[in-house]
Write a protein that holds these residues in place. Sequence first.
Motif, PDB file in Angstrom:
ATOM      1  N   ARG A 106      -1.357  -9.654   4.538  1.00  9.54           N
ATOM      2  CA  ARG A 106      -1.059  -8.757   5.649  1.00  9.54           C
ATOM      3  C   ARG A 106       0.298  -8.991   6.291  1.00  9.54           C
ATOM      4  NH1 ARG A 106      -5.385  -9.184  10.045  1.00  9.54           N
ATOM      5  NH2 ARG A 106      -3.868  -8.003  11.251  1.00  9.54           N
ATOM      6  N   LEU A 135       9.418  -2.086   2.306  1.00  8.09           N
ATOM      7  CA  LEU A 135       8.157  -2.300   3.013  1.00  8.09           C
ATOM      8  C   LEU A 135       8.126  -1.539   4.331  1.00  8.09           C
ATOM      9  CD1 LEU A 135       7.572  -6.114   2.374  1.00  8.09           C
ATOM     10  CD2 LEU A 135       6.339  -4.193   1.354  1.00  8.09           C
ATOM     11  N   GLN A 136       9.237  -1.489   5.032  1.00  3.71           N
ATOM     12  CA  GLN A 136       9.292  -0.745   6.289  1.00  3.71           C
ATOM     13  C   GLN A 136       9.119   0.740   6.034  1.00  3.71           C
ATOM     14  OE1 GLN A 136      13.106  -2.159   7.727  1.00  3.71           O
ATOM     15  NE2 GLN A 136      12.152  -3.690   9.066  1.00  3.71           N
ATOM     16  N   ASP A 139       5.445   1.362   5.444  1.00  6.13           N
ATOM     17  CA  ASP A 139       4.621   1.249   6.645  1.00  6.13           C
ATOM     18  C   ASP A 139       4.819   2.418   7.601  1.00  6.13           C
ATOM     19  OD1 ASP A 139       3.549  -1.087   5.725  1.00  6.13           O
ATOM     20  OD2 ASP A 139       4.754  -2.407   6.995  1.00  6.13           O
ATOM     21  N   ASP A 140       6.030   2.955   7.673  1.00  5.67           N
ATOM     22  CA  ASP A 140       6.338   4.083   8.549  1.00  5.67           C
ATOM     23  C   ASP A 140       6.000   5.372   7.800  1.00  5.67           C
ATOM     24  OD1 ASP A 140       7.719   6.280   9.785  1.00  5.67           O
ATOM     25  OD2 ASP A 140       9.005   4.849  10.840  1.00  5.67           O
ATOM     26  N   LYS A 141       4.909   6.016   8.174  1.00  2.91           N
ATOM     27  CA  LYS A 141       4.408   7.152   7.399  1.00  2.91           C
ATOM     28  C   LYS A 141       5.350   8.347   7.418  1.00  2.91           C
ATOM     29  CE  LYS A 141      -0.455   5.813   7.770  1.00  2.91           C
ATOM     30  NZ  LYS A 141      -0.185   4.480   8.322  1.00  2.91           N
ATOM     31  N   THR A 185       2.285   4.441  12.192  1.00  7.76           N
ATOM     32  CA  THR A 185       1.897   3.207  11.524  1.00  7.76           C
ATOM     33  C   THR A 185       0.451   2.888  11.880  1.00  7.76           C
ATOM     34  OG1 THR A 185       2.667   1.798  13.345  1.00  7.76           O
ATOM     35  CG2 THR A 185       4.242   2.281  11.593  1.00  7.76           C
ATOM     36  N   ILE A 187      -3.641   1.271   9.997  1.00  5.68           N
ATOM     37  CA  ILE A 187      -4.522   1.076   8.856  1.00  5.68           C
ATOM     38  C   ILE A 187      -5.946   1.430   9.251  1.00  5.68           C
ATOM     39  CG2 ILE A 187      -3.086  -0.715   7.800  1.00  5.68           C
ATOM     40  CD1 ILE A 187      -5.013  -2.790   8.952  1.00  5.68           C
ATOM     41  N   GLU A 317      -0.433   7.938   1.365  1.00  9.94           N
ATOM     42  CA  GLU A 317       0.230   6.691   1.757  1.00  9.94           C
ATOM     43  C   GLU A 317       0.116   5.654   0.653  1.00  9.94           C
ATOM     44  OE1 GLU A 317      -1.787   5.383   5.264  1.00  9.94           O
ATOM     45  OE2 GLU A 317      -3.604   4.802   4.210  1.00  9.94           O
ATOM     46  N   ASN A 319      -0.478   1.483   0.597  1.00 10.09           N
ATOM     47  CA  ASN A 319      -0.712   0.233   1.316  1.00 10.09           C
ATOM     48  C   ASN A 319      -0.099  -0.877   0.472  1.00 10.09           C
ATOM     49  OD1 ASN A 319      -2.342   1.156   3.586  1.00 10.09           O
ATOM     50  ND2 ASN A 319      -3.845   1.687   2.033  1.00 10.09           N
ATOM     51  N   SER A 320       0.802  -1.639   1.062  1.00 10.28           N
ATOM     52  CA  SER A 320       1.560  -2.629   0.283  1.00 10.28           C
ATOM     53  C   SER A 320       0.772  -3.908   0.056  1.00 10.28           C
ATOM     54  CB  SER A 320       2.883  -2.946   0.994  1.00 10.28           C
ATOM     55  OG  SER A 320       2.650  -3.399   2.318  1.00 10.28           O
TER      56      SER A 320
END
Length: 380
Positions: A106, A135-136, A139-141, A185, A187, A317, A319-320
């Motif tokens: 995470r 990664l940013q 995370d930023d949809k 952002t 989950i 999306e 998820n990384s």
Amino acid sequence: MDNPANPNHRTMPIAAWLAEGQSSQRDMLASLQALKTQSTTPFNIIASHRHHRPEIFEFADLVYREPVNTAANNDEHTQAESILPRWQFVLEEAQRQNVKVLLTGRNGIDYEAHRETFKAAGIRLLTGATSVAALQSIDDKFAFMQHCHAHDIPVADAWRFDNTAELEALLAQHGHQPLCVKPVTGIFAQGFWRLDTGKPSGERYDSFEHLYFTEEKKINTTQFINAYANSQMVHERPIPMLLMPYLSGQEYSIDVVCEHGEVLAAITRHKTGKIQHIGYEQSVMEVVIPLIEAFGCDGIVSVQTKADDDGQHRVLEINSRPSGGIGYTAHSGVDLTQVGFAYWLGLTDKPKLADITQQITPCQVRSIMMSVKIEEVTAE
């Protein structure tokens, strides 16, 4: 590369480390233990978490408590002599334990900023991508959607709003169709709601319904606007949101083992009621493969797609990190945790997607609740 922190590392087994994840750490550790019994090359399995999680730790050979904030929690396993940031604490312990592969879970961005340091220590870092910027963007949809458009990847459209005036202006422009809202952002569908736009006035969502059937994620549009406009939480901590067309088609979750933007293995699944359908849907993968390449994904990630009214699969999306359902893949005959780690630990050759797809046996899976005892309680 030699590990200077441990002069005896040549005699130590190599190790894989799973740092704190969102929801699949226990299942992945269990898969690695099964892989360990099949392997002719010995290796250790390490797990870490910021909390005491015996139900997770029982599947690891060695466990660590990760630093909370920036202070390490000293206990019999950590032995930290100074306050260290999480990534540095993990790096130093990983060097001592001859770790070759680290899945960051995470906190990927924290580790990713120090990729070169981990590489110099001979540790294969798996954060979901290979740069902080990537990664940013994942995370930023809203940034994610723009990046998809730039690479001609079918993606769910979205319009960002940061205040009530912007929301009302967007609704005036797009309110003729079914819409939904979600944070830029987040989950686990936190903050996601379907609005009753695009419906005749007599078919508006019941104002009480969303309080009673919360799992339906439906809310009256006027009520949402009022709640958003008068929220003390939003006033104190602004939450950028997205307004999006609500897609009516089938949603898919795709678990992906990938390396530098190349898909090495993948399994698709979709849900009907409580049943997960596991397999390999080629039409979905035609969207996922270029998506993974466009973001340079690296490690084990999960992708969500949903079909529009015309049946076109659109990306929702990435998820990384591994999904909560990655353990389901084992039922298909292809355990993606084992596929990825066997390769990164050097136990097998590089997986080929065409070969992996031939090994998948489609199946249906139902998840069940289980319990584990985590502590003996003694009477005082």
